[in-house]
Design an enzyme around this catalytic site. Structure first.
Site, PDB file in Angstrom:
ATOM      1  N   GLU A   1      10.571  15.331 -19.088  1.00 31.34           N
ATOM      2  CA  GLU A   1      10.877  16.458 -18.186  1.00 31.34           C
ATOM      3  C   GLU A   1      12.375  16.745 -18.083  1.00 31.34           C
ATOM      4  O   GLU A   1      12.912  16.875 -16.983  1.00 31.34           O
ATOM      5  CB  GLU A   1      10.279  16.173 -16.796  1.00 31.34           C
TER       6      GLU A   1
ATOM      7  N   ASN B   1       8.448  14.588 -23.708  1.00 32.82           N
ATOM      8  CA  ASN B   1       7.229  14.835 -22.952  1.00 32.82           C
ATOM      9  C   ASN B   1       7.564  15.739 -21.763  1.00 32.82           C
ATOM     10  O   ASN B   1       8.582  15.546 -21.101  1.00 32.82           O
ATOM     11  CB  ASN B   1       6.711  13.471 -22.453  1.00 32.82           C
TER      12      ASN B   1
ATOM     13  N   GLU C   1      -1.211  14.009 -20.390  1.00 28.86           N
ATOM     14  CA  GLU C   1      -1.545  13.786 -18.971  1.00 28.86           C
ATOM     15  C   GLU C   1      -2.549  14.814 -18.451  1.00 28.86           C
ATOM     16  O   GLU C   1      -2.466  15.256 -17.303  1.00 28.86           O
ATOM     17  CB  GLU C   1      -0.265  13.854 -18.111  1.00 28.86           C
TER      18      GLU C   1
ATOM     19  N   ASP D   1      -5.141  16.900 -16.677  1.00 26.95           N
ATOM     20  CA  ASP D   1      -6.136  16.984 -15.612  1.00 26.95           C
ATOM     21  C   ASP D   1      -6.255  18.447 -15.219  1.00 26.95           C
ATOM     22  O   ASP D   1      -5.388  19.257 -15.541  1.00 26.95           O
ATOM     23  CB  ASP D   1      -5.872  16.042 -14.422  1.00 26.95           C
TER      24      ASP D   1
ATOM     25  N   HIS E   1      -0.978  19.330 -17.022  1.00 28.06           N
ATOM     26  CA  HIS E   1      -1.535  19.286 -15.655  1.00 28.06           C
ATOM     27  C   HIS E   1      -1.952  20.716 -15.326  1.00 28.06           C
ATOM     28  O   HIS E   1      -1.144  21.541 -14.933  1.00 28.06           O
ATOM     29  CB  HIS E   1      -0.485  18.778 -14.665  1.00 28.06           C
TER      30      HIS E   1
HETATM   31  O1  9MR Z   1       0.461   9.839 -11.359  1.00 29.34           O
HETATM   32  C1  9MR Z   1       1.761   9.486 -10.943  1.00 29.34           C
HETATM   33  C2  9MR Z   1       1.763   9.189  -9.460  1.00 29.34           C
HETATM   34  O2  9MR Z   1       1.056   7.988  -9.221  1.00 29.34           O
HETATM   35  C3  9MR Z   1       3.182   9.081  -8.925  1.00 29.34           C
HETATM   36  O3  9MR Z   1       3.136   8.927  -7.525  1.00 29.34           O
HETATM   37  C4  9MR Z   1       3.944  10.336  -9.330  1.00 29.34           C
HETATM   38  C5  9MR Z   1       5.370  10.311  -8.818  1.00 29.34           C
HETATM   39  O4  9MR Z   1       6.105  11.363  -9.330  1.00 29.34           O
HETATM   40  O5  9MR Z   1       3.963  10.430 -10.747  1.00 29.34           O
HETATM   41  C6  9MR Z   1       2.694  10.647 -11.271  1.00 29.34           C
HETATM   42  O6  9MR Z   1       2.752  10.792 -12.683  1.00 29.34           O
HETATM   43  C7  9MR Z   1       3.560  11.849 -13.191  1.00 29.34           C
HETATM   44  C8  9MR Z   1       4.029  11.437 -14.568  1.00 29.34           C
HETATM   45  O7  9MR Z   1       4.674  10.198 -14.537  1.00 29.34           O
HETATM   46  C9  9MR Z   1       4.943  12.476 -15.188  1.00 29.34           C
HETATM   47  N1  9MR Z   1       4.322  13.768 -15.184  1.00 29.34           N
HETATM   48  C10 9MR Z   1       3.768  14.225 -13.913  1.00 29.34           C
HETATM   49  C11 9MR Z   1       2.812  13.165 -13.360  1.00 29.34           C
HETATM   50  C12 9MR Z   1       2.146  13.660 -12.094  1.00 29.34           C
HETATM   51  O8  9MR Z   1       3.088  13.837 -11.081  1.00 29.34           O
END
Ligand code: 9MR
Length: 373
Positions: free
Chosen positions: A177, A219, A284, A286, A255
């Protein structure tokens, strides 16, 4: 086959005066029966050489929830994670915040457990992540480091973490990101802000030295379509490859939400990265939705969600070097979505009690129909 089975169940239900719904839902899935066993799970349905993955739940939002660590504590969850997937991604357990509680401390316990689990279950691992603006520890974000110190902190971290799992990580999300929606490098990224964009090339070079076999990725989310952000990646990656920086892949997190239309140019967008000679991946996926007042998605909502899952997978399968497809959790029991988006949920392919949703079958059928890769 399935309808014959249900008819049999219906006859039995009438005969025994048992409610049909109970009998039908207790019936084994069509593919659970002999003759179909081979294609029962996602990994069994996947074409050879294709990796179907899930995040391994733990850390992050889970720590504020009223349940113990999912990955280590939930046996049913572990069983499904092993049976359904041939790739796993630590959801939070390889992030800085988790691995580096203090400057001098590495907390490898949970990451080690995930890598071991993967080895035991013949799964590959996607490492996530090394250079990001988010989920960094306070000692790092608020520390008063010189540029030289900061650079050394990152270099040492990459060599230590990537080196520890050398040969055991298939793909690393080296940079996560780094661009905003306008396609500008994010100034909230401590590494880029303090050390300049050249640090990105260094991170890839260090990771490659630490594990020459791991495929190194950029990513991001919001890069499913051709847009300012994905264009920025095209330009940056061209530039880095011209300098022989070891960048091997580009991945779209995906997402998605049924509030918005499906990104219909996903395949074309992945293809232009493939055309640069890169691997691509979905990392990722969903698909969240606005839940009705009773919290239960309607059939129409589940069908629309299944369509989004199916089209995302089909887009990846249609691109030569898109060989890795990961969903961000497989059960609503542990999804990050309801915690981050009020009123939205049901974003994964299984309900909280691990029942398979239409989106699960959409993935499995699409995998099963895909030819050899
Ligand atoms: O799924 C992850 C969640 O448990 C954390 O609290 C969150 C914090 O930012 O991050 C989530 O995973 C992220 C991933 O690492 C990067 N892309 C976005 C995902 C969803 O926020």
């Amino acid at each position: 086959m399935k309808s014959t089975h249900l008819v049999t169940a219906a006859v039995a239900a009438v005969a025994l005066s048992v409610p049909l719904t109970l009998v039908a839902s207790a019936a084994p899935d069509v593919a659970d029966r002999p003759g179909h066993a081979k294609k029962d799970t996602l990994r069994q349905a996947a074409p050879k050489g294709f990796y179907i993955g899930s995040a391994a739940a733990g850390g992050g939002h889970h720590e504020e929830q009223p349940y113990p660590d999912p990955f280590t504590s939930d046996q049913e969850y572990r069983k499904r994670l092993a049976a359904e997937f041939n790739s796993v991604s630590p959801e939070n357990q390889m992030k800085w915040e988790y691995l580096r509680p203090e400057r001098g401390t590495y907390n490898f316990g949970m990451a080690d457990k995930i890598v071991k689990f993967a080895r035991q279950n013949h799964q590959v691992v996607r490492g996530h992540t090394l250079l990001w603006h988010s989920q960094n520890p306070a000692w790092l974000e608020q520390g008063a480091f010189s540029k030289e110190e900061l650079r050394e902190i990152l270099r040492e971290h990459i060599f230590t973490v990537v080196g520890r799992y050398r040969g055991q990580i298939q793909q690393w999300d080296v940079a996560n990101e780094i661009f905003n929606e306008a396609g500008q490098l994010r100034t909230e990224n401590i590494w880029i802000r303090e050390l300049g964009p050249g640090i990105i090339a260094d991170a890839f070079r260090w990771a490659h030295q630490a594990d020459p076999k791991a495929k190194l990725f950029f990513n991001d989310y919001g890069v499913e379509s051709v847009n300012a952000k994905s264009n920025a990646y095209i330009a940056l990656i061209k530039d880095l490859r011209a300098q022989r920086v070891p960048v091997h892949g580009f991945s779209a997190q995906a997402h998605l939400s049924t509030r918005y239309g499906f990104p219909g140019d996903l395949q074309a967008n992945l293809q232009r990265f493939d055309d640069l000679g890169l691997e691509t991946a979905i990392t990722e996926l969903d698909v969240r939705m606005d839940l009705p007042a009773d919290g239960k998605p309607t059939e129409a909502q589940l069908a629309q969600q299944a369509d989004y899952y199916q089209r995302t997978l089909a887009a990846c399968l249609a691109v030569d070097d898109c060989n890795s497809f990961t969903i961000w959790g497989f059960t609503d029991k542990y999804s990050w979505v309801p915690v981050f988006f009020q009123g939205e949920g049901s974003a994964t392919v299984m309900t909280e009690d691990f029942s398979r949703k239409p989106s699960y079958y959409a993935l499995r059928d699409t995998l099963a129909k895909a030819g050899r890769r």
